[in-house]
Design an enzyme around this catalytic site. Structure first.
Site, PDB file in Angstrom:
ATOM      1  N   TYR A 176       0.854  -1.199   0.000  1.00  0.00           N
ATOM      2  CA  TYR A 176       0.000   0.000   0.000  1.00  0.00           C
ATOM      3  C   TYR A 176       0.885   1.243   0.000  1.00  0.00           C
ATOM      4  O   TYR A 176       1.856   1.307   0.770  1.00  0.00           O
ATOM      5  CB  TYR A 176      -0.937  -0.004   1.225  1.00  0.00           C
ATOM      6  CG  TYR A 176      -1.959  -1.117   1.113  1.00  0.00           C
ATOM      7  CD1 TYR A 176      -3.161  -0.930   0.428  1.00  0.00           C
ATOM      8  CD2 TYR A 176      -1.689  -2.391   1.613  1.00  0.00           C
ATOM      9  CE1 TYR A 176      -4.070  -1.971   0.265  1.00  0.00           C
ATOM     10  CE2 TYR A 176      -2.585  -3.434   1.457  1.00  0.00           C
ATOM     11  CZ  TYR A 176      -3.774  -3.215   0.773  1.00  0.00           C
ATOM     12  OH  TYR A 176      -4.666  -4.246   0.597  1.00  0.00           O
ATOM     13  N   SER A 177       0.547   2.196  -0.866  1.00  0.00           N
ATOM     14  CA  SER A 177       1.299   3.453  -0.921  1.00  0.00           C
ATOM     15  C   SER A 177       1.084   4.216   0.379  1.00  0.00           C
ATOM     16  O   SER A 177      -0.039   4.288   0.879  1.00  0.00           O
ATOM     17  CB  SER A 177       0.789   4.348  -2.058  1.00  0.00           C
ATOM     18  OG  SER A 177       0.767   3.650  -3.264  1.00  0.00           O
ATOM     19  N   CYS A 355      -0.195   7.440 -10.568  1.00  0.00           N
ATOM     20  CA  CYS A 355      -0.475   6.412  -9.556  1.00  0.00           C
ATOM     21  C   CYS A 355      -1.961   6.063  -9.525  1.00  0.00           C
ATOM     22  O   CYS A 355      -2.815   6.937  -9.646  1.00  0.00           O
ATOM     23  CB  CYS A 355      -0.031   6.897  -8.173  1.00  0.00           C
ATOM     24  SG  CYS A 355      -0.061   5.594  -6.917  1.00  0.00           S
ATOM     25  N   GLU A 395       3.520   4.276 -10.684  1.00  0.00           N
ATOM     26  CA  GLU A 395       3.211   3.177  -9.768  1.00  0.00           C
ATOM     27  C   GLU A 395       1.717   2.876  -9.902  1.00  0.00           C
ATOM     28  O   GLU A 395       0.877   3.587  -9.356  1.00  0.00           O
ATOM     29  CB  GLU A 395       3.542   3.555  -8.325  1.00  0.00           C
ATOM     30  CG  GLU A 395       3.600   2.337  -7.427  1.00  0.00           C
ATOM     31  CD  GLU A 395       4.498   2.578  -6.238  1.00  0.00           C
ATOM     32  OE1 GLU A 395       5.704   2.245  -6.318  1.00  0.00           O
ATOM     33  OE2 GLU A 395       4.005   3.138  -5.247  1.00  0.00           O
ATOM     34  N   TYR A 397      -1.450  -0.268 -10.139  1.00  0.00           N
ATOM     35  CA  TYR A 397      -1.742  -1.605  -9.630  1.00  0.00           C
ATOM     36  C   TYR A 397      -3.136  -2.045 -10.020  1.00  0.00           C
ATOM     37  O   TYR A 397      -3.897  -1.253 -10.522  1.00  0.00           O
ATOM     38  CB  TYR A 397      -1.567  -1.642  -8.103  1.00  0.00           C
ATOM     39  CG  TYR A 397      -2.108  -0.436  -7.364  1.00  0.00           C
ATOM     40  CD1 TYR A 397      -3.448  -0.347  -6.995  1.00  0.00           C
ATOM     41  CD2 TYR A 397      -1.267   0.652  -7.055  1.00  0.00           C
ATOM     42  CE1 TYR A 397      -3.932   0.768  -6.317  1.00  0.00           C
ATOM     43  CE2 TYR A 397      -1.751   1.765  -6.372  1.00  0.00           C
ATOM     44  CZ  TYR A 397      -3.083   1.821  -6.008  1.00  0.00           C
ATOM     45  OH  TYR A 397      -3.571   2.917  -5.333  1.00  0.00           O
TER      46      TYR A 397
HETATM   47  P1  FAD Z   1      -7.236 -10.121  -3.047  1.00  0.00           P
HETATM   48  O1  FAD Z   1      -8.008 -10.933  -2.099  1.00  0.00           O
HETATM   49  O2  FAD Z   1      -5.781 -10.347  -3.144  1.00  0.00           O
HETATM   50  O3  FAD Z   1      -7.898 -10.231  -4.444  1.00  0.00           O
HETATM   51  C1  FAD Z   1      -7.248  -9.710  -5.580  1.00  0.00           C
HETATM   52  C2  FAD Z   1      -7.472 -10.717  -6.678  1.00  0.00           C
HETATM   53  O4  FAD Z   1      -8.854 -10.794  -6.975  1.00  0.00           O
HETATM   54  C3  FAD Z   1      -6.814 -10.291  -7.973  1.00  0.00           C
HETATM   55  O5  FAD Z   1      -5.477 -10.723  -8.015  1.00  0.00           O
HETATM   56  C4  FAD Z   1      -7.683 -10.970  -8.989  1.00  0.00           C
HETATM   57  O6  FAD Z   1      -7.271 -12.304  -9.140  1.00  0.00           O
HETATM   58  C5  FAD Z   1      -9.033 -10.990  -8.351  1.00  0.00           C
HETATM   59  N1  FAD Z   1      -9.881  -9.899  -8.861  1.00  0.00           N
HETATM   60  C6  FAD Z   1      -9.759  -8.591  -8.605  1.00  0.00           C
HETATM   61  N2  FAD Z   1     -10.718  -7.889  -9.224  1.00  0.00           N
HETATM   62  C7  FAD Z   1     -11.453  -8.805  -9.900  1.00  0.00           C
HETATM   63  C8  FAD Z   1     -12.564  -8.710 -10.750  1.00  0.00           C
HETATM   64  N3  FAD Z   1     -13.144  -7.520 -11.008  1.00  0.00           N
HETATM   65  N4  FAD Z   1     -13.053  -9.841 -11.268  1.00  0.00           N
HETATM   66  C9  FAD Z   1     -12.502 -11.044 -11.006  1.00  0.00           C
HETATM   67  N5  FAD Z   1     -11.425 -11.193 -10.214  1.00  0.00           N
HETATM   68  C10 FAD Z   1     -10.917 -10.093  -9.678  1.00  0.00           C
HETATM   69  N6  FAD Z   1      -4.487  -0.461  -2.842  1.00  0.00           N
HETATM   70  C11 FAD Z   1      -5.121   0.510  -2.152  1.00  0.00           C
HETATM   71  O7  FAD Z   1      -6.306   0.393  -1.817  1.00  0.00           O
HETATM   72  N7  FAD Z   1      -4.452   1.644  -1.779  1.00  0.00           N
HETATM   73  C12 FAD Z   1      -3.138   1.857  -2.086  1.00  0.00           C
HETATM   74  O8  FAD Z   1      -2.570   2.903  -1.738  1.00  0.00           O
HETATM   75  C13 FAD Z   1      -2.464   0.824  -2.814  1.00  0.00           C
HETATM   76  N8  FAD Z   1      -1.168   0.963  -3.125  1.00  0.00           N
HETATM   77  C14 FAD Z   1      -0.526  -0.003  -3.825  1.00  0.00           C
HETATM   78  C15 FAD Z   1       0.816   0.178  -4.126  1.00  0.00           C
HETATM   79  C16 FAD Z   1       1.491  -0.781  -4.844  1.00  0.00           C
HETATM   80  C17 FAD Z   1       2.956  -0.565  -5.180  1.00  0.00           C
HETATM   81  C18 FAD Z   1       0.807  -1.959  -5.245  1.00  0.00           C
HETATM   82  C19 FAD Z   1       1.526  -3.009  -6.021  1.00  0.00           C
HETATM   83  C20 FAD Z   1      -0.515  -2.146  -4.928  1.00  0.00           C
HETATM   84  C21 FAD Z   1      -1.202  -1.184  -4.208  1.00  0.00           C
HETATM   85  N9  FAD Z   1      -2.546  -1.355  -3.858  1.00  0.00           N
HETATM   86  C22 FAD Z   1      -3.182  -0.358  -3.171  1.00  0.00           C
HETATM   87  C23 FAD Z   1      -3.292  -2.598  -4.151  1.00  0.00           C
HETATM   88  C24 FAD Z   1      -3.171  -3.570  -2.962  1.00  0.00           C
HETATM   89  O9  FAD Z   1      -1.836  -4.019  -2.860  1.00  0.00           O
HETATM   90  C25 FAD Z   1      -4.034  -4.817  -3.113  1.00  0.00           C
HETATM   91  O10 FAD Z   1      -3.726  -5.425  -4.341  1.00  0.00           O
HETATM   92  C26 FAD Z   1      -5.509  -4.541  -3.053  1.00  0.00           C
HETATM   93  O11 FAD Z   1      -5.865  -3.961  -1.806  1.00  0.00           O
HETATM   94  C27 FAD Z   1      -6.308  -5.844  -3.221  1.00  0.00           C
HETATM   95  O12 FAD Z   1      -5.866  -6.752  -2.273  1.00  0.00           O
HETATM   96  P2  FAD Z   1      -6.885  -7.751  -1.537  1.00  0.00           P
HETATM   97  O13 FAD Z   1      -6.109  -8.625  -0.647  1.00  0.00           O
HETATM   98  O14 FAD Z   1      -8.014  -6.986  -0.933  1.00  0.00           O
HETATM   99  O15 FAD Z   1      -7.477  -8.548  -2.769  1.00  0.00           O
END
Ligand code: FAD
Ligand code: A2P
Length: 397
Positions: A176-177, A355, A395, A397
């Site tokens: 997370y940023s 971003c 950046e 994602y």
């Molecule tokens: P997970 O449970 O990991 O689910 C994600 C997975 O669900 C995906 O990989 C995909 O397989 C599936 N999926 C997603 N959308 C769909 C769809 N519409 N249909 C079907 N399948 C789908 N997030 C923020 O909120 N704020 C930030 O500031 C932020 N900064 C980031 C900075 C960087 C450098 C990076 C790489 C990512 C950042 N993210 C940020 C994103 C964050 O890291 C997570 O990826 C995000 O919160 C989702 O994680 P999760 O565990 O909730 O979802």
């Protein structure tokens, strides 16, 4: 002519030094070539750089730093900003400035095997009534971390959600940023804040909630959370106080920009950081509805207090339309402002930061291509040059 036997022998002996000489010459020649060849093919020594921690404006304790960075696999409302523009169609001295090495930026103070357990200080919604989804601002206490978990604006941290995945293994970290400056929201230099959107999507008629984003949006003050990092050197601000900063953000992509803008315009933060920003900052912000605009009151205050240095352009996709009658996206706003934007980019003090949604990249690229054309510039040549000069920061994602 008849030679005596003695004369023949003497004549033969007299040729020996000549034969030896020729033989010696051939050997020397081949030896020299062999040495030259070996020199030319010798493997080159690689210089290893060791990163040492030393952050300016230290209000935080020094810390141990390891070199490797972990990466997760992963609308115009204000007056025109005037910048000095060179007249030529060439971008002047674009590669003159070498990329900064940022050797003093902390990385991986905490890793997944030994994360820091930070305490949640606050967790509140950033959305107004009628907004879509769920986006929260979450702050963690870092004061008990040892080594101290310090960071700079533009970095990210990792969060390890509690619980296990479908295979009974602990959940992997998500990045997370960081949305706060190094001095934290309370200016004491011992907290870190995030801006998190809960991932939600429909699958086979069922609503799926993202693991980590839901965990983060649900945690309560006092809860302990496993934190890793900090990581990332892509989104760091330049040191120059007269730099121009163009920011293109969608949704939670505002997080690092919020940190930059606080560093530039938040009065108490400015007292702390001693960084007297004198350049132009221009934020392009994409949100689905007005109620989804994040940190809006702060941004409006910065506009009122710094009309000469800050410009804020919104693209509210579900309330505004682009010229084709489609949803208004930030790339449409970029096109509207092509001339002014490229006047800024032609200035070597200008940095561009992108971003948020990965999906916006092709749209931004297309808009930049058209905008560049209007100025007689070629974006596909210009973008790698800006990147090489350390002025194009992405950046998504
Ligand atoms: P997970 O449970 O990991 O689910 C994600 C997975 O669900 C995906 O990989 C995909 O397989 C599936 N999926 C997603 N959308 C769909 C769809 N519409 N249909 C079907 N399948 C789908 N997030 C923020 O909120 N704020 C930030 O500031 C932020 N900064 C980031 C900075 C960087 C450098 C990076 C790489 C990512 C950042 N993210 C940020 C994103 C964050 O890291 C997570 O990826 C995000 O919160 C989702 O994680 P999760 O565990 O909730 O979802
Ligand atoms: P929309 O969802 O209306 O299509 P959030 O993260 O809060 O949902 O905000 C993301 C913003 O970025 C929304 O306004 C969203 O519009 C917009 N958006 C979605 N896809 C793109 C894209 N490809 N390029 C630019 N903006 C996009």
């Amino acid at each position: 002519m008849v030679y005596s036997q003695a004369k023949v022998i003497a004549g033969g002996l007299a040729h020996i030094p000549i034969v030896i000489g020729i033989f010696y010459f051939i050997m020397t020649f081949f030896n020299k070539r062999a040495i030259e060849y070996a020199e030319a093919n010798k493997p080159k020594k690689v210089e290893k750089k060791v990163e040492k921690p030393q952050i300016k404006e230290k209000t935080v304790a020094p810390t141990k730093v390891e070199a490797k960075t972990e990466v997760q696999k992963p609308t115009s409302d204000s007056p025109e900003i005037k910048t000095e523009t060179p007249k030529s169609k060439e971008i002047p001295n674009i590669e003159k400035k070498p990329m900064k090495k940022h050797a003093d930026v902390p990385v991986n103070i905490y890793r997944p095997k030994t994360p820091y357990e930070g305490t949640v200080l606050e967790n509140y919604s950033l959305l107004k009534e009628g907004a879509i989804g769920r986006v929260n601002h979450i702050t963690f206490d870092l004061k008990d971390s040892d080594p101290f978990l310090n960071y700079v604006e533009g970095q990210s941290i990792g969060i390890m959600p509690a619980g296990e995945d479908a295979n009974g293994k602990p959940h992997k970290l998500r990045l997370y940023s960081i949305a706060s400056t190094r001095h934290g929201d309370n200016f004491n230099g011992n907290t870190v804040s995030l801006c998190v959107r809960q991932l939600q999507y429909e699958k086979d008629g069922e609503t799926i909630n993202g693991v980590c984003s839901t965990y983060l949006c649900d945690i309560k003050p006092g809860d302990k959370v496993k934190i890793t990092g900090p990581v990332g050197k892509e989104m760091l601000l330049p040191d120059e106080e007269d730099a121009n900063i163009v920011m293109l953000a969608t949704g939670t992509g505002i997080a690092p920009m919020r940190a930059y803008l606080r560093r530039m315009f938040e009065p108490t933060e400015k007292e702390k950081n001693n960084w007297n920003f004198k350049g132009k900052a221009w934020l392009f912000m994409g949100a689905p509805k007005s109620a989804n605009l994040l940190y809006e009151e702060d941004l409006q205050r910065y506009l009122t207090d710094n009309p000469e240095n800050f410009k804020y352009t919104k693209a509210i996709s579900r309330e505004q339309q682009n010229t084709k009658g489609g949803r208004m996206y930030i790339q449409d706003r970029v096109l509207e402002s092509a001339n002014e934007l490229f006047n800024m980019i032609e200035n070597e003090k200008t940095h561009i930061y992108l971003c948020g949604l990965k999906g916006m990249e092709p749209g931004i690229d297309e808009a930049m291509t058209k905008a560049a054309e209007e100025k007689g510039l070629n974006w596909s040549e210009l973008r790698p040059q800006l990147k090489k000069a350390g002025r194009w920061h992405v950046e998504t994602y």
